[in-house]
Scaffold this motif. Structure first.
Motif, short mmCIF file in Angstrom:
data_model
loop_
_atom_site.label_atom_id
_atom_site.label_comp_id
_atom_site.label_asym_id
_atom_site.label_seq_id
_atom_site.Cartn_x
_atom_site.Cartn_y
_atom_site.Cartn_z
N SER A 190 0.80 21.41 -15.25
CA SER A 190 -0.24 22.41 -15.52
C SER A 190 0.22 23.82 -15.13
CB SER A 190 -1.53 22.06 -14.79
OG SER A 190 -1.36 22.17 -13.39
N GLY A 191 1.45 23.96 -14.63
CA GLY A 191 2.01 25.28 -14.38
C GLY A 191 1.92 25.75 -12.94
N VAL A 192 1.49 24.90 -12.04
CA VAL A 192 1.38 25.28 -10.63
C VAL A 192 2.77 25.19 -9.99
CG1 VAL A 192 0.38 24.65 -8.40
CG2 VAL A 192 -0.98 24.44 -10.48
N LYS A 193 3.16 26.25 -9.28
CA LYS A 193 4.43 26.23 -8.57
C LYS A 193 4.26 25.45 -7.28
CE LYS A 193 6.52 30.44 -10.31
NZ LYS A 193 7.13 31.72 -9.96
N LEU A 194 5.14 24.50 -7.08
CA LEU A 194 5.05 23.64 -5.91
C LEU A 194 5.98 24.12 -4.81
CD1 LEU A 194 5.12 20.19 -7.74
CD2 LEU A 194 3.13 21.48 -7.02
N GLY A 195 5.61 23.88 -3.56
CA GLY A 195 6.47 24.17 -2.43
C GLY A 195 6.24 25.54 -1.83
N ARG A 196 6.99 25.82 -0.78
CA ARG A 196 6.90 27.08 -0.05
C ARG A 196 7.56 28.17 -0.88
NH1 ARG A 196 10.49 29.59 3.41
NH2 ARG A 196 11.90 27.81 3.38
N GLN A 197 6.99 29.37 -0.82
CA GLN A 197 7.58 30.49 -1.56
C GLN A 197 8.94 30.83 -0.97
OE1 GLN A 197 4.91 33.79 -1.33
NE2 GLN A 197 3.52 32.95 -2.85
N LYS A 198 9.89 31.11 -1.84
CA LYS A 198 11.23 31.45 -1.40
C LYS A 198 11.19 32.77 -0.64
CE LYS A 198 15.91 32.06 -2.96
NZ LYS A 198 16.86 31.07 -3.35
N GLY A 199 11.82 32.78 0.50
CA GLY A 199 11.90 33.98 1.30
C GLY A 199 10.69 34.24 2.16
N ALA A 256 3.27 15.58 -10.39
CA ALA A 256 3.73 15.76 -11.77
C ALA A 256 2.65 16.42 -12.62
CB ALA A 256 4.11 14.40 -12.37
N GLN A 257 1.39 16.05 -12.41
CA GLN A 257 0.28 16.67 -13.15
C GLN A 257 0.17 18.15 -12.80
OE1 GLN A 257 -3.15 14.38 -12.10
NE2 GLN A 257 -2.75 12.77 -13.62
N ARG A 258 0.25 18.47 -11.52
CA ARG A 258 0.14 19.88 -11.10
C ARG A 258 1.30 20.70 -11.66
NH1 ARG A 258 -3.60 21.34 -6.86
NH2 ARG A 258 -2.22 23.12 -6.66
N LYS A 259 2.49 20.13 -11.62
CA LYS A 259 3.66 20.83 -12.15
C LYS A 259 3.53 21.04 -13.65
CE LYS A 259 8.64 20.89 -11.70
NZ LYS A 259 9.82 20.22 -11.14
N GLU A 285 0.83 -1.21 0.00
CA GLU A 285 0.00 0.00 0.00
C GLU A 285 0.87 1.26 0.00
OE1 GLU A 285 -3.26 2.46 -0.10
OE2 GLU A 285 -3.20 0.30 -0.42
N ARG A 286 1.99 1.17 0.67
CA ARG A 286 2.92 2.30 0.74
C ARG A 286 3.38 2.72 -0.65
NH1 ARG A 286 7.90 1.44 4.60
NH2 ARG A 286 7.69 3.41 5.65
N SER A 287 3.68 1.77 -1.49
CA SER A 287 4.14 2.08 -2.84
C SER A 287 3.01 2.69 -3.68
CB SER A 287 4.71 0.85 -3.52
OG SER A 287 3.72 -0.13 -3.69
N PHE A 288 1.76 2.25 -3.44
CA PHE A 288 0.62 2.83 -4.16
C PHE A 288 0.43 4.30 -3.78
CE2 PHE A 288 -1.21 -1.66 -4.31
CZ PHE A 288 -0.77 -1.87 -5.60
N ILE A 289 0.54 4.58 -2.49
CA ILE A 289 0.40 5.97 -2.01
C ILE A 289 1.50 6.83 -2.62
CG2 ILE A 289 0.56 7.46 0.02
CD1 ILE A 289 -0.74 5.16 1.62
N SER A 290 2.72 6.33 -2.60
CA SER A 290 3.84 7.07 -3.16
C SER A 290 3.63 7.34 -4.65
CB SER A 290 5.14 6.28 -2.95
OG SER A 290 6.22 6.94 -3.55
N GLU A 291 3.19 6.34 -5.37
CA GLU A 291 2.97 6.49 -6.81
C GLU A 291 1.87 7.51 -7.11
OE1 GLU A 291 3.93 6.24 -10.55
OE2 GLU A 291 4.96 5.08 -9.02
N ARG A 292 0.77 7.45 -6.35
CA ARG A 292 -0.33 8.41 -6.54
C ARG A 292 0.13 9.83 -6.25
NH1 ARG A 292 -3.70 4.57 -3.71
NH2 ARG A 292 -3.48 5.90 -1.88
N THR A 293 0.90 10.00 -5.18
CA THR A 293 1.39 11.32 -4.82
C THR A 293 2.32 11.87 -5.89
OG1 THR A 293 1.28 10.75 -2.47
CG2 THR A 293 2.66 12.62 -3.07
#
Length: 85
Positions: A20-29, A15-18, A2-10
């Motif tokens: 589509s142009g969405v910036k991932l992560g906390r804003q720098k600064g 990858a889909q969000r990236k 199940e762990r590998s399925f969760i990792s794969e889905r995440t």
């Protein structure tokens, strides 16, 4: 298994969000909540008394010298010197 399925889905969702142009992560600064925020007044007082960063870290008993130094720099906590006139 199940762990590998969760990792794969995440990974695929990120990858889909990236793609589509969405910036991932906390804003720098971006200034975020810190474990030192509750000690801010003490840190400011000790900096004004010209106490070393290592000593301040030991006095407040939280974190390391390096992380405290980063906190002080990010919050622009500086030594306020008075002018003798």
């Amino acid at each position: 298994m199940e762990r590998s399925f969760i990792s794969e889905r995440t990974k695929s969702a990120l990858a889909q969000r990236k793609a589509s142009g969405v910036k991932l992560g906390r804003q720098k600064g971006a200034i975020v909540k810190s474990k030192y925020d509750e000690h801010l007044k003490v840190i400011q007082e000790l900096v004004n008394k010209d106490v070393s960063i290592a000593s301040i870290s030991k006095i407040i008993g939280t974190g390391t010298r390096q992380s405290l130094n980063t906190y002080i720099k990010s919050r622009n906590i500086t030594l306020f010197k008075t002018l003798d006139i």
